[in-house]
Design a protein around this motif. Structure first.
Motif, PDB file in Angstrom:
ATOM      1  N   ARG A  91      37.219  37.151  28.898  1.00  0.00           N
ATOM      2  CA  ARG A  91      36.660  36.899  30.236  1.00  0.00           C
ATOM      3  C   ARG A  91      37.268  37.741  31.537  1.00  0.00           C
ATOM      4  O   ARG A  91      36.520  37.895  32.526  1.00  0.00           O
ATOM      5  CB  ARG A  91      37.008  35.355  30.850  1.00  0.00           C
ATOM      6  CG  ARG A  91      36.262  34.420  29.783  1.00  0.00           C
ATOM      7  CD  ARG A  91      34.698  34.251  30.301  1.00  0.00           C
ATOM      8  NE  ARG A  91      34.683  33.677  31.638  1.00  0.00           N
ATOM      9  CZ  ARG A  91      34.264  34.100  32.702  1.00  0.00           C
ATOM     10  NH1 ARG A  91      33.743  35.300  32.637  1.00  0.00           N
ATOM     11  NH2 ARG A  91      34.022  33.743  33.992  1.00  0.00           N
ATOM     12  N   VAL A  92      38.299  38.490  31.233  1.00  0.00           N
ATOM     13  CA  VAL A  92      38.455  39.411  32.533  1.00  0.00           C
ATOM     14  C   VAL A  92      37.692  40.545  32.535  1.00  0.00           C
ATOM     15  O   VAL A  92      37.468  41.132  31.488  1.00  0.00           O
ATOM     16  CB  VAL A  92      40.393  39.786  32.021  1.00  0.00           C
ATOM     17  CG1 VAL A  92      40.588  40.892  32.979  1.00  0.00           C
ATOM     18  CG2 VAL A  92      41.160  38.549  31.846  1.00  0.00           C
ATOM     19  N   PRO A  93      37.344  40.596  33.800  1.00  0.00           N
ATOM     20  CA  PRO A  93      36.529  42.069  33.955  1.00  0.00           C
ATOM     21  C   PRO A  93      36.922  43.182  33.250  1.00  0.00           C
ATOM     22  O   PRO A  93      35.995  44.042  32.627  1.00  0.00           O
ATOM     23  CB  PRO A  93      36.026  42.150  35.283  1.00  0.00           C
ATOM     24  CG  PRO A  93      36.618  40.743  35.870  1.00  0.00           C
ATOM     25  CD  PRO A  93      37.611  40.059  35.239  1.00  0.00           C
ATOM     26  N   THR A  94      38.042  43.659  33.310  1.00  0.00           N
ATOM     27  CA  THR A  94      38.641  44.785  32.659  1.00  0.00           C
ATOM     28  C   THR A  94      38.132  45.037  31.423  1.00  0.00           C
ATOM     29  O   THR A  94      38.122  46.072  30.719  1.00  0.00           O
ATOM     30  CB  THR A  94      40.183  44.872  32.812  1.00  0.00           C
ATOM     31  OG1 THR A  94      40.677  44.335  34.093  1.00  0.00           O
ATOM     32  CG2 THR A  94      40.747  46.186  32.670  1.00  0.00           C
ATOM     33  N   ALA A  95      38.012  43.780  30.515  1.00  0.00           N
ATOM     34  CA  ALA A  95      37.778  43.789  29.115  1.00  0.00           C
ATOM     35  C   ALA A  95      36.211  44.374  28.727  1.00  0.00           C
ATOM     36  O   ALA A  95      36.073  45.167  27.829  1.00  0.00           O
ATOM     37  CB  ALA A  95      37.796  42.530  28.646  1.00  0.00           C
ATOM     38  N   PHE A 128      36.389  42.443  42.651  1.00  0.00           N
ATOM     39  CA  PHE A 128      37.320  41.396  43.029  1.00  0.00           C
ATOM     40  C   PHE A 128      36.646  39.746  42.733  1.00  0.00           C
ATOM     41  O   PHE A 128      37.205  39.059  42.380  1.00  0.00           O
ATOM     42  CB  PHE A 128      37.651  41.438  44.614  1.00  0.00           C
ATOM     43  CG  PHE A 128      38.247  40.141  45.251  1.00  0.00           C
ATOM     44  CD1 PHE A 128      39.701  40.163  44.965  1.00  0.00           C
ATOM     45  CD2 PHE A 128      37.500  39.081  46.020  1.00  0.00           C
ATOM     46  CE1 PHE A 128      40.333  38.775  45.351  1.00  0.00           C
ATOM     47  CE2 PHE A 128      38.539  38.000  46.319  1.00  0.00           C
ATOM     48  CZ  PHE A 128      39.629  38.066  46.251  1.00  0.00           C
ATOM     49  N   GLN A 129      35.195  39.627  42.998  1.00  0.00           N
ATOM     50  CA  GLN A 129      34.534  38.586  42.825  1.00  0.00           C
ATOM     51  C   GLN A 129      34.615  38.266  41.133  1.00  0.00           C
ATOM     52  O   GLN A 129      35.098  37.143  40.704  1.00  0.00           O
ATOM     53  CB  GLN A 129      33.181  38.742  43.134  1.00  0.00           C
ATOM     54  CG  GLN A 129      33.074  38.332  44.614  1.00  0.00           C
ATOM     55  CD  GLN A 129      31.691  38.866  45.386  1.00  0.00           C
ATOM     56  OE1 GLN A 129      30.878  38.999  44.465  1.00  0.00           O
ATOM     57  NE2 GLN A 129      31.436  38.666  46.649  1.00  0.00           N
ATOM     58  N   ALA A 130      34.387  39.221  40.370  1.00  0.00           N
ATOM     59  CA  ALA A 130      34.128  38.979  39.030  1.00  0.00           C
ATOM     60  C   ALA A 130      35.702  38.719  38.536  1.00  0.00           C
ATOM     61  O   ALA A 130      35.803  37.713  37.740  1.00  0.00           O
ATOM     62  CB  ALA A 130      33.838  40.333  38.191  1.00  0.00           C
ATOM     63  N   TRP A 131      36.948  39.348  39.207  1.00  0.00           N
ATOM     64  CA  TRP A 131      38.119  38.695  38.600  1.00  0.00           C
ATOM     65  C   TRP A 131      38.516  37.447  39.224  1.00  0.00           C
ATOM     66  O   TRP A 131      39.104  36.472  38.527  1.00  0.00           O
ATOM     67  CB  TRP A 131      38.948  39.875  39.436  1.00  0.00           C
ATOM     68  CG  TRP A 131      40.020  40.153  38.704  1.00  0.00           C
ATOM     69  CD1 TRP A 131      39.883  41.269  37.435  1.00  0.00           C
ATOM     70  CD2 TRP A 131      41.431  40.128  38.759  1.00  0.00           C
ATOM     71  NE1 TRP A 131      41.028  41.505  36.957  1.00  0.00           N
ATOM     72  CE2 TRP A 131      42.039  40.940  37.584  1.00  0.00           C
ATOM     73  CE3 TRP A 131      42.050  39.410  39.524  1.00  0.00           C
ATOM     74  CZ2 TRP A 131      43.533  40.867  37.703  1.00  0.00           C
ATOM     75  CZ3 TRP A 131      43.516  39.414  39.607  1.00  0.00           C
ATOM     76  CH2 TRP A 131      44.160  40.223  38.288  1.00  0.00           C
ATOM     77  N   ASN A 132      37.924  36.996  40.479  1.00  0.00           N
ATOM     78  CA  ASN A 132      38.393  35.944  41.098  1.00  0.00           C
ATOM     79  C   ASN A 132      37.526  34.892  40.166  1.00  0.00           C
ATOM     80  O   ASN A 132      38.109  33.714  40.010  1.00  0.00           O
ATOM     81  CB  ASN A 132      37.738  35.631  42.366  1.00  0.00           C
ATOM     82  CG  ASN A 132      38.366  34.741  43.312  1.00  0.00           C
ATOM     83  OD1 ASN A 132      39.521  34.385  43.080  1.00  0.00           O
ATOM     84  ND2 ASN A 132      37.688  34.122  44.531  1.00  0.00           N
ATOM     85  N   ALA A 133      36.527  34.967  39.647  1.00  0.00           N
ATOM     86  CA  ALA A 133      35.523  34.071  38.768  1.00  0.00           C
ATOM     87  C   ALA A 133      36.172  33.722  37.760  1.00  0.00           C
ATOM     88  O   ALA A 133      36.642  32.356  37.337  1.00  0.00           O
ATOM     89  CB  ALA A 133      34.349  34.535  38.436  1.00  0.00           C
ATOM     90  N   ALA A 134      36.928  34.927  36.869  1.00  0.00           N
ATOM     91  CA  ALA A 134      37.412  34.653  35.764  1.00  0.00           C
ATOM     92  C   ALA A 134      38.833  33.955  35.970  1.00  0.00           C
ATOM     93  O   ALA A 134      39.234  33.033  35.161  1.00  0.00           O
ATOM     94  CB  ALA A 134      37.667  35.844  35.056  1.00  0.00           C
ATOM     95  N   THR A 135      39.673  34.300  37.059  1.00  0.00           N
ATOM     96  CA  THR A 135      40.991  33.640  37.149  1.00  0.00           C
ATOM     97  C   THR A 135      40.878  32.363  37.444  1.00  0.00           C
ATOM     98  O   THR A 135      41.641  31.123  37.266  1.00  0.00           O
ATOM     99  CB  THR A 135      42.004  34.348  37.957  1.00  0.00           C
ATOM    100  OG1 THR A 135      41.055  34.776  39.206  1.00  0.00           O
ATOM    101  CG2 THR A 135      42.375  35.575  37.344  1.00  0.00           C
TER     102      THR A 135
END
Lengths: 124, 419
Positions: free
Chosen positions: A98-102, A26-33
């Protein structure tokens, strides 16, 4: 400007809420978005409930056929989306990376066809 | 006669109208118009400026016809006004680019007036495009080859090639691939993709044997033309110079690669007096210039290896120690079992077969080499020199079983007879 939809395909299902793994993701996602929002490219984004929760609709001969489950069986988990507004594909690809899923799964970048709302179309 | 202007014309019109497909069709039409008009009315003062101006009008006409909505019409008018303002600049720029290898050399970074041409080739070689499509699109949009010529060069039906080109151009438009030169951060990777395309065009022409030899030779010429143009546009990029050097040094052997009967001849058996001395000299000078930049890369190193061969008066004079070292450097920047196998051969030539065999056997199990007959041929030769006859015969047989290309096949047959 072109709208691009990022389709987030994970290698595994999203972690259970409340776990450390979920918090980190969630944090990684939040940082990217947040970065995308600050740059003014983000339109909308969101993780999706698991495929077990999805429902597929088909209308045939005027009749809606409703089935439980995803439209297509694939190995990857289609787990979320991001909708951005970018100048060109290069800019979109930078944000997609930048999206963590990548980093673990894959992100498919698809341009959205620009369709005007009916009211905007000239009459006749 | 139009090929010299094609790249610049398609590039300028693409920027002006914002669509590669429309621009390319318009330049094609402008060339047809020139063919009808020039013989009667005489050559215009600036043929390139005439082609660009005519093509731009045709492209804007088509866009205007295509556009049914009134707001799009307004956009076209605005574009035309902008294009008119740019016309003077484009004409001046075109003239500058023509006489302008000097201008290109003077500039340390981007050469003025040539950004459109670079933008076009970077667009055609964008990593978001299918690799085979990048090669085809570059030959069509940058080199001006017809779809039929490209199809013949790659041995695919013309309809397949046409489809591939249409799909690539549609993707550029629909995916929003920008028409521009990448920024400094992206340049190394993007330039790598461009150089790869040029290299693939060359190898497609160079490795070909059999049918369509004329068209295949044309692919080598096109690749060298592209590499020369890139070297003029990006004189400060050592890998660009390295690629040009590699292509020139390889192409210098073109005449010697075929026997009088038309069969390919192996490097060690070529008549070196038939190598093109001018191309060799130019290639060797380029390698030196590139390496002085102190930013070595795979193309520069491969060119340096080619220069080792071209610098040897006879096959026996080859400096194998130097070649072994260069293969070591190549592996350090781009590991590959094929380069390792080549290094093994060079080590065997300089230090003896036993030393080479040790290296060769470390990569012999690599799956990527399993279908490569040259590996088995190299092993067979080393085993033979070591007197390990049974193993050598087994290796020769393994090579033959892989159905090697004609020159290797002929060589193998001879080697088996000699025993």
């Amino acid at each position: 400007m072109v709208k691009y939809m990022f389709l987030l395909y994970a290698d595994k299902p999203l972690p259970e809420p409340g776990t450390d793994e979920a918090r980190q993701l969630f944090q990684a996602w939040n940082a990217a978005t947040s970065e995308m929002a600050e740059a003014g490219v983000l339109i909308d984004c969101g993780p999706l409930q698991p495929q077990a929760v999805s429902t597929t609709v088909r209308v045939r001969d005027g009749e809606a056929l409703i089935t439980d489950g995803p439209a297509a069986e694939i190995k990857e988990v289609f787990g979320g989306f991001t909708l951005v507004d970018c100048a060109d594909l290069d800019e979109a690809l930078k944000w997609a990376a930048r999206v963590p899923t990548a980093s673990e799964g894959k992100v498919e970048v698809r341009p959205v066809i620009q369709v005007r709302a009916p009211a905007e179309r000239p009459a006749g | 006669m139009f090929r010299a202007h094609w790249w610049a014309a398609v590039a300028a019109v693409t920027r002006q109208v914002g669509d590669l497909e429309v621009a390319e069709d318009a330049v094609q039409d402008a060339c047809a118009a020139a063919l009808a008009q020039w013989p009667a009315e005489g050559l215009p003062a600036s043929p390139r400026g005439w082609l660009i101006g005519t093509a731009r009008h045709k492209a804007l006409d088509r866009l205007r016809r295509d556009r049914r909505r009134a707001d799009k019409e307004a956009e076209a008018m605005r574009e035309e006004a902008e294009a008119m303002r740019e016309e003077a600049g484009a004409m001046g720029g075109a003239a500058g680019a023509m006489g302008g290898a000097a201008a290109a050399r003077a500039a340390s970074g981007w050469a003025a007036g040539t950004d459109d041409e670079l933008a076009l080739i970077f667009t055609c070689c964008h990593p978001a495009l299918d690799p085979a499509a990048r090669v085809a699109l570059t030959l069509r949009s940058v080199c001006g080859l017809s779809t039929a010529e490209i199809a013949a060069g790659f041995c695919v039906p013309e309809a397949t090639m046409a489809q591939r080109l249409v799909r690539a151009k549609r993707k550029i438009r629909q995916a929003g691939i920008a028409f521009r030169v990448p920024g400094p951060g992206d340049l190394p990777a993007r330039l790598g993709a461009v150089l790869r395309v040029v290299y693939l065009v060359f190898t497609e022409g160079h490795l070909a044997t059999g049918g369509g030899a004329l068209i295949r030779g044309d692919l080598c010429d096109q690749a060298i033309r592209l590499a020369r143009a890139l070297a003029a546009l990006l004189p400060g990029e050592p890998e660009v110079l390295g690629l040009l050097a590699l292509l020139l040094l390889t192409d210098a052997r073109r005449e010697a690669r075929l026997s009088p009967a038309g069969d390919p001849v192996l490097l060690a058996e070529q008549d070196r007096s038939r190598w093109d001395a001018a191309l060799v000299a130019e290639g060797e000078a380029l390698v030196e210039r590139a390496l002085r930049g102190n930013r070595p890369g795979p193309y520069q190193i491969q060119a340096a290896i080619a220069a080792c061969h071209s610098g040897a008066a006879t096959a026996a004079d080859t400096d194998w120690r130097e070649i072994a070292l260069l293969y070591g450097e190549l592996i350090a920047c781009e590991p590959s079992p094929m380069a390792e196998a080549n290094r093994a051969v060079a080590v065997a030539m300089s230090e003896g077969p036993a030393a080479g065999l040790v290296i060769l056997d470390t990569v012999a199990g690599d799956a990527r080499l399993a279908r490569w007959p040259q590996l088995h041929i190299a092993r067979a030769e080393l085993l033979r020199r070591l007197g390990r006859r049974a193993e050598a015969v087994a290796a020769y047989r393994a090579a033959i079983a892989l159905d090697p290309p004609a020159p290797e096949r002929a060589y193998l047959a001879r080697r088996m007879r000699e025993w």
